[in-house]
Motif scaffolding. Structure first.
Motif, PDB file in Angstrom:
ATOM      1  N   LYS A 209       0.832  -1.204   0.000  1.00 38.20           N
ATOM      2  CA  LYS A 209       0.000   0.000   0.000  1.00 38.20           C
ATOM      3  C   LYS A 209       0.862   1.249   0.000  1.00 38.20           C
ATOM      4  CE  LYS A 209      -3.754   2.309   2.465  1.00 38.20           C
ATOM      5  NZ  LYS A 209      -4.598   2.333   3.691  1.00 38.20           N
ATOM      6  N   ILE A 210       1.903   1.242   0.833  1.00 38.04           N
ATOM      7  CA  ILE A 210       2.828   2.384   0.872  1.00 38.04           C
ATOM      8  C   ILE A 210       3.505   2.553  -0.478  1.00 38.04           C
ATOM      9  CG2 ILE A 210       5.035   3.178   1.833  1.00 38.04           C
ATOM     10  CD1 ILE A 210       4.094   2.017   4.534  1.00 38.04           C
ATOM     11  N   GLY A 211       3.947   1.423  -1.067  1.00 39.37           N
ATOM     12  CA  GLY A 211       4.593   1.467  -2.375  1.00 39.37           C
ATOM     13  C   GLY A 211       3.692   2.077  -3.429  1.00 39.37           C
ATOM     14  N   GLU A 212       2.414   1.749  -3.388  1.00 39.07           N
ATOM     15  CA  GLU A 212       1.461   2.262  -4.381  1.00 39.07           C
ATOM     16  C   GLU A 212       1.152   3.741  -4.177  1.00 39.07           C
ATOM     17  OE1 GLU A 212      -0.943  -1.924  -5.261  1.00 39.07           O
ATOM     18  OE2 GLU A 212      -1.701  -0.527  -3.750  1.00 39.07           O
ATOM     19  N   GLU A 213       1.379   4.241  -2.954  1.00 42.98           N
ATOM     20  CA  GLU A 213       1.108   5.660  -2.665  1.00 42.98           C
ATOM     21  C   GLU A 213       2.282   6.570  -3.048  1.00 42.98           C
ATOM     22  OE1 GLU A 213       0.386   5.556   1.478  1.00 42.98           O
ATOM     23  OE2 GLU A 213      -1.708   4.889   1.315  1.00 42.98           O
ATOM     24  N   LEU A 214       3.477   6.008  -3.147  1.00 41.76           N
ATOM     25  CA  LEU A 214       4.682   6.823  -3.333  1.00 41.76           C
ATOM     26  C   LEU A 214       4.708   7.695  -4.592  1.00 41.76           C
ATOM     27  CD1 LEU A 214       7.603   4.556  -2.052  1.00 41.76           C
ATOM     28  CD2 LEU A 214       6.223   6.226  -0.833  1.00 41.76           C
ATOM     29  N   PRO A 215       4.197   7.221  -5.753  1.00 42.65           N
ATOM     30  CA  PRO A 215       4.281   8.064  -6.952  1.00 42.65           C
ATOM     31  C   PRO A 215       3.602   9.423  -6.804  1.00 42.65           C
ATOM     32  CG  PRO A 215       3.739   5.818  -7.570  1.00 42.65           C
ATOM     33  CD  PRO A 215       3.640   5.905  -6.075  1.00 42.65           C
ATOM     34  N   ASN A 216       2.682   9.552  -5.857  1.00 44.99           N
ATOM     35  CA  ASN A 216       1.964  10.809  -5.662  1.00 44.99           C
ATOM     36  C   ASN A 216       2.670  11.760  -4.704  1.00 44.99           C
ATOM     37  OD1 ASN A 216      -0.236   9.803  -7.255  1.00 44.99           O
ATOM     38  ND2 ASN A 216      -0.934   8.637  -5.484  1.00 44.99           N
ATOM     39  N   LEU A 217       3.820  11.323  -4.163  1.00 42.74           N
ATOM     40  CA  LEU A 217       4.534  12.146  -3.187  1.00 42.74           C
ATOM     41  C   LEU A 217       5.783  12.783  -3.794  1.00 42.74           C
ATOM     42  CD1 LEU A 217       4.469   9.740  -0.091  1.00 42.74           C
ATOM     43  CD2 LEU A 217       2.931  11.646  -0.560  1.00 42.74           C
ATOM     44  N   PRO A 218       6.210  13.954  -3.283  1.00 40.79           N
ATOM     45  CA  PRO A 218       7.500  14.526  -3.693  1.00 40.79           C
ATOM     46  C   PRO A 218       8.624  13.567  -3.310  1.00 40.79           C
ATOM     47  CG  PRO A 218       6.190  16.134  -2.468  1.00 40.79           C
ATOM     48  CD  PRO A 218       5.494  14.815  -2.321  1.00 40.79           C
TER      49      PRO A 218
END
Length: 346
Positions: free
Chosen positions: A285-294
């Motif tokens: 879940k964390i991995g999938e969220e990363l592209p949206n973060l700086p």
């Protein structure tokens, strides 16, 4: 001017390796780029040290022992640069991550190829954002003079070439525009590469898939089916105490060695912190969220799970490898029995 030449030469070499498709050149690029960032940060701190002396401070903020510690230890350098406002907290995490990759590459010669790409992409982002401000690493642009008093030409070949190309639009040597143009023009491959956030996401999600495959093999293809926690307890012990267990295996007194292994495991089990199997889904879940973060936030998220992430993966990969070896050993033994039966009949 001499410092500008040196910095541009180092960056040009780093870019040559970063743009190369030859195996191993990406690692050389990481070493050169990480080194440049460390040098430039050290020079920024030198400005602070010098200011104290120029202003004849009665109480030094940075006495000799503290200056030596800052310039001699990478983590102290990053801490001081953050406290001085030279870098942000996110940049501190980014540089720390890249330096860790650099150390493994430089001292051990290996690392995951995707982590190398992430380090390159991160270092490029830092250099692109900060180099126009850091420039040659000094606030003075001196013109080298020869013994006869005539100026020495220390202008970098790239700068001369770009001045001819740009004509009236050419930038002043050492200006922010000059540095921005230099970095972007040289690091063509990194300009096109994915952001560190997307690459980190790819690394974590891919790691989770690899983990699930190893987990299934390790818990199902054994004589005795083991639970997730049993495998993690036993194999994390083997990983964390690898050197000590190797020493005990090499002992001549096998009885004593076995007693010491049992005692070591007993202590480890008492202090063992279980990790739930559900943690795997949280990794994904964390991995999938990363592209949206700086980039900085993404790296901090990654660093917050990195210890558990690698411990779980390494434990189950080792368990799967040992399970596979045990299966192959049984196959070999079975084939030997078959061969012996054939020979006895003849």
């Amino acid at each position: 001017m001499e410092n500008i030449y040196k910095v541009k030469t180092q960056l040009e070499e780093a870019a040559r390796f970063a743009n190369s498709s030859i195996l191993g050149h990406d690692r050389l690029a990481v070493i050169l780029m990480d080194n440049l960032v460390e040098i430039q940060l050290g020079r920024q701190m030198h400005f602070r040290f010098r200011t104290e002396f120029l202003n004849d401070y009665k109480v030094l903020k940075y006495p000799l022992d503290k200056r030596q510690e800052i310039l001699g230890k990478h983590d102290r350098l990053l801490k001081a640069c953050f406290e001085e406002g030279i870098i942000t907290s996110h940049e501190r995490a980014m540089i720390s991550f890249c330096h860790d990759i650099r150390n493994r590459v430089y001292h051990k010669g290996d690392d995951h190829s995707l982590l190398i790409r992430i380090a390159l992409s991160t270092l490029y982002e830092i250099i692109l954002n900060r180099q126009p401000e850091w420039r040659g690493g000094t606030d003075i642009i001196g013109v080298p003079i020869s013994m006869d008093g005539t100026p020495i030409d220390m202008e970098h070949p790239f700068t001369k070439h770009r001045k001819k190309e740009l004509g009236s639009k050419a930038y002043e040597t050492g200006s922010k525009e000059d540095w921005l143009d230099f970095v972007q023009h040289n690091f063509k491959s990194l300009n096109k590469d994915q952001s560190p956030s997307k690459l980190l996401s790819e690394f974590i999600v891919g790691g989770v898939e690899h983990l699930k495959s190893a987990l299934k093999f390790a818990t199902e293809r054994t004589k005795k089916k083991l639970s997730f926690d049993e495998v993690l307890l036993n194999y994390s012990f083997k990983i964390k105490h690898k050197d000590e267990l190797q020493r005990l295996r090499e002992m001549q007194d096998k009885k004593k060695a076995k007693t010491e292994v049992n005692q070591l495991f007993k202590v480890y089990k008492q202090n063992y912190r279980p990790i739930s199997e559900k943690r795997i889904d949280s990794f994904k879940k964390i991995g999938e969220e990363l592209p949206n973060l700086p980039s900085g936030e993404a790296l901090e998220k990654y660093m917050s799970i990195r210890t558990d992430f690698f411990l779980v993966i390494d434990s189950f990969v080792l368990a799967a490898q040992e399970s596979h070896k045990a299966i192959m050993d049984r196959v070999d033994e079975h084939m030997k029995k078959v061969e012996r039966k054939k020979k006895s009949k003849t």
